[in-house]
Design a protein around this motif. Structure first.
Motif, PDB file in Angstrom:
ATOM      1  N   THR A 468      -8.504   0.131  -8.310  1.00  0.00           N
ATOM      2  CA  THR A 468      -7.905  -0.736  -6.790  1.00  0.00           C
ATOM      3  C   THR A 468      -8.214  -1.681  -6.567  1.00  0.00           C
ATOM      4  OG1 THR A 468      -8.316   1.251  -5.121  1.00  0.00           O
ATOM      5  CG2 THR A 468      -6.635   1.914  -6.871  1.00  0.00           C
ATOM      6  N   ASP A 475      -3.886   0.695  -4.086  1.00  0.00           N
ATOM      7  CA  ASP A 475      -2.737  -0.216  -4.711  1.00  0.00           C
ATOM      8  C   ASP A 475      -3.651  -0.638  -5.245  1.00  0.00           C
ATOM      9  OD1 ASP A 475      -1.068  -0.331  -2.675  1.00  0.00           O
ATOM     10  OD2 ASP A 475      -1.968  -1.142  -1.165  1.00  0.00           O
ATOM     11  N   GLU A 517       0.994  -5.092  -6.150  1.00  0.00           N
ATOM     12  CA  GLU A 517       2.059  -4.361  -5.734  1.00  0.00           C
ATOM     13  C   GLU A 517       2.286  -4.386  -4.255  1.00  0.00           C
ATOM     14  OE1 GLU A 517       1.853  -0.472  -6.420  1.00  0.00           O
ATOM     15  OE2 GLU A 517      -0.464  -0.334  -6.644  1.00  0.00           O
ATOM     16  N   ALA A 518       1.136  -4.423  -3.386  1.00  0.00           N
ATOM     17  CA  ALA A 518       1.494  -4.356  -2.384  1.00  0.00           C
ATOM     18  C   ALA A 518       1.761  -5.586  -1.471  1.00  0.00           C
ATOM     19  CB  ALA A 518      -0.460  -4.241  -1.226  1.00  0.00           C
TER      20      ALA A 518
END
Length: 605
Positions: A468, A475, A517-518
């Protein structure tokens, strides 16, 4: 007086070509309008800035233009293997002109001649084309018109920060009055320092073009190219070379400021500075083509940075003249690209702590300790300077920072930053061997092993079945794919394969990959970040999905603009380019992808 036959002003786009000579650069659109140029340095205030005043189309103010009456068709391409641009404009009756744009660059008196000069040559191709010339530089980011003085064959433009001289055989009356006239023979415009031209206008322009063409062809001739995609690689390599400010060796991330990352996103930044991260990738790409001169020049700049660093803290970026402070401000008089401001000068990221910088420094310098071709190889004093960077990497590898994406309001222990801290220690161990320092090699190997274990323990998410973005995070972040690039894990490691697959499900629109993606300060990223798409291509090739990698690579190449250049970002659906231009990261991806995927030469010879 405007002719009714004049074409309407076109909308701004990134259908632009780059010309330059490693001292200055300019961007030219597909109608031969020069719409961006900063003189006398890449980071100077622009003298042509129409690109950032384009809310209602590209204006004539802030541009250098030649218009063809009744324009119906344009063609534009580079001369093979050079940075010389050729644009052809045609009207509905088959009458046309050719416009050649370049910045002189060649060897004379045993040194590189690269004046702060732009040259435009124009000739009729067919019929009796009617043309109109315009040269309208501006100062203070568009706020100030120049004081104009006229000579017999030249004009002087006195701006707040620079005085330019235009030597030309275009009739000055026509040029100053914006008069349409029939072009019967070749004319040239030489815009540069306020100095007397030593030779004739047409003779000088012709001689400079021939010498510049030969220089670039010789430079290209020495590249070690992959078998496939050679034209794309050559264009990328020339573009990367043009992004080096050769006087100091610094490499800028892009030539522009404030081209938004997506429409009306507010993600508008000034990229006309040297990020140590981006510069490392440029050096690595050109080294892969056996073009080590760029690295040698860059290392002169880099060692100046690290040997003058107070307290061993290294900023993520510096000015091309080693400037430390790059305060960020907004230009109120510039509406921005298509009116999508703000226009920013400077970059607040110079204040950030981005811990990957120490790995980028060591990685950028590592080849100099192993490559016997270099005029100046790395020595024990250089190694000592790099060890200070390794100490910082070790001290900070598990500390929060702003990360590779320069988040302004959020600090974490970013996986990619720790990864590069590992790379710093790992490469220092490898450098110590050739220097005959086994104790130092063991010392740095032990530290690299500890950081390696920390990443495996804290960056892996059982829930996501992937590495991640941060220690303990959930995320996904495309920068983790650099594990393959720097050799952190073997490509067949199941954890790396699972990470690639998880990112494809979450971050990809077909072959186009977003950064993370965050949500950040501006929300969730809307567009693909081009270098991330190329990182995915590299990862696919490494894990054995080679045919998919080739298909994705071809899809990315198809989204380059008409002369083979890429910006920072891309809308996955429309294919429209966004972000600063041309982006070195993106052009690096072209080279890396072609080298990784090409069939070998011995398959055909």
């Amino acid at each position: 007086m405007t002719s009714p036959a004049a074409a309407p002003r076109p909308a701004a786009s990134l259908d632009l070509a780059l010309i330059g000579n490693c001292a200055i650069s300019a961007l030219v659109d597909n109608r031969a309008s020069l719409v961006w140029a900063c003189l006398p340095r890449f980071d100077s205030p622009p003298v042509f800035d129409a690109l950032l005043h384009s809310a209602e189309g590209l204006p004539l103010d802030g541009a250098l233009t030649v218009e063809l009456e009744g324009l119906t068709r344009t063609e534009q391409q580079y001369d093979d293997g050079t940075a010389i641009l050729r644009t052809r404009l045609w009207d509905g009756q088959g009458q046309g002109i050719e416009v050649v744009d370049f910045a002189p660059r060649f060897i004379t008196r045993e040194r590189v001649f690269r004046p702060a000069q732009l040259i435009r040559r124009v000739r009729p191709l067919a019929g009796h084309p009617r043309v109109r010339f315009s040269v309208k530089p501006r100062g203070d980011w568009g706020a100030t018109a120049p004081t104009l003085t006229r000579g017999s064959h030249h004009l002087r433009f006195v701006l707040p920060d620079i005085t330019l001289r235009l030597n030309t055989n275009v009739p000055l009356t026509y040029l100053l009055d914006g008069t349409w006239f029939s072009l019967h023979g070749p004319v040239s415009l030489l815009l540069g320092p306020d100095e007397t031209l030593s030779g004739g206008i047409e003779e000088t322009a012709r001689d400079f073009e021939e010498a510049t063409s030969l220089h670039w062809r010789n430079w290209t001739h020495r590249l070690a190219l992959p078998l496939e995609w050679q034209d794309a690689v050559i264009r990328a390599a020339i573009t990367l070379k043009l992004c080096q400010y050769e006087e100091t060796g610094a490499i800028v991330a892009a030539m522009t400021t404030s081209i938004p990352e997506a429409a009306n996103s507010g993600r508008n930044w000034d990229y006309r500075y040297c990020w140590l991260r981006d510069a490392f990738f440029v050096v690595r790409a050109l080294n892969g083509l056996s073009e080590v001169g760029t690295m040698e020049s860059y290392l002169n700049w880099l060692y100046n940075v690290i040997r003058s660093t107070p307290g061993d803290h290294v900023q993520p970026l510096y000015g091309i003249g080693l400037e430390r402070a790059l305060p960020e401000s907004i230009v109120p008089q510039a509406a921005g690209y298509r009116g999508m401001g703000p226009v920013r000068v400077g970059n607040q990221a110079y204040e950030h702590f981005q811990h990957d910088v120490y790995g980028n420094i060591v990685l950028g310098a590592a080849q100099a300790f192993h490559d016997h071709r270099l005029f100046r190889r790395g020595d024990s004093a250089d190694f000592a300077a790099l060890e200070a960077m390794g100490e910082q990497a070790w001290r900070l590898h598990d500390q929060p920072d702003a990360g590779i994406w320069e988040l302004r309001t959020r600090s974490r222990v970013h996986t990619s930053s720790t990864l590069m801290c590992w790379a710093a220690c790992d490469r220092l161990a490898r450098i110590a061997g050739p220097l005959g320092l086994p104790e130092r090699a063991h010392f740095w190997q032990a530290r690299a092993a500890k950081i390696h274990a920390d990443i495996l323990a804290h960056a892996w998410s059982d829930k996501r079945q992937a590495f991640t973005d941060s220690f303990g995070g959930q995320d996904l972040d495309a920068s983790v794919l650099l594990m393959g690039e720097v050799g952190f894990l073997p490509p067949n490691d199941p954890r790396f394969i699972q990470t690639v697959e998880a990112m494809e499900r979450t971050l990809c629109d077909g072959p186009f990959m977003r950064r993370y993606e965050a949500a950040d300060d501006f929300g969730k990223p809307e567009v693909a970040f081009n270098v991330c798409s190329f990182w995915r291509v590299d990862a696919l090739a490494r894990i054995g999905r080679r045919e998919e990698a080739r298909e994705s690579f071809e899809a990315l190449l198809a989204r380059r603009n008409h002369v083979g250049l890429l910006s920072e970002d891309m809308h996955a659906t429309t294919g429209e380019l966004w972000g600063n231009f041309p982006q070195t990261y993106s052009m690096v991806g072209i080279i890396h992808g072609a080298v990784r995927l090409s069939a070998p030469w011995d398959s055909v010879v």
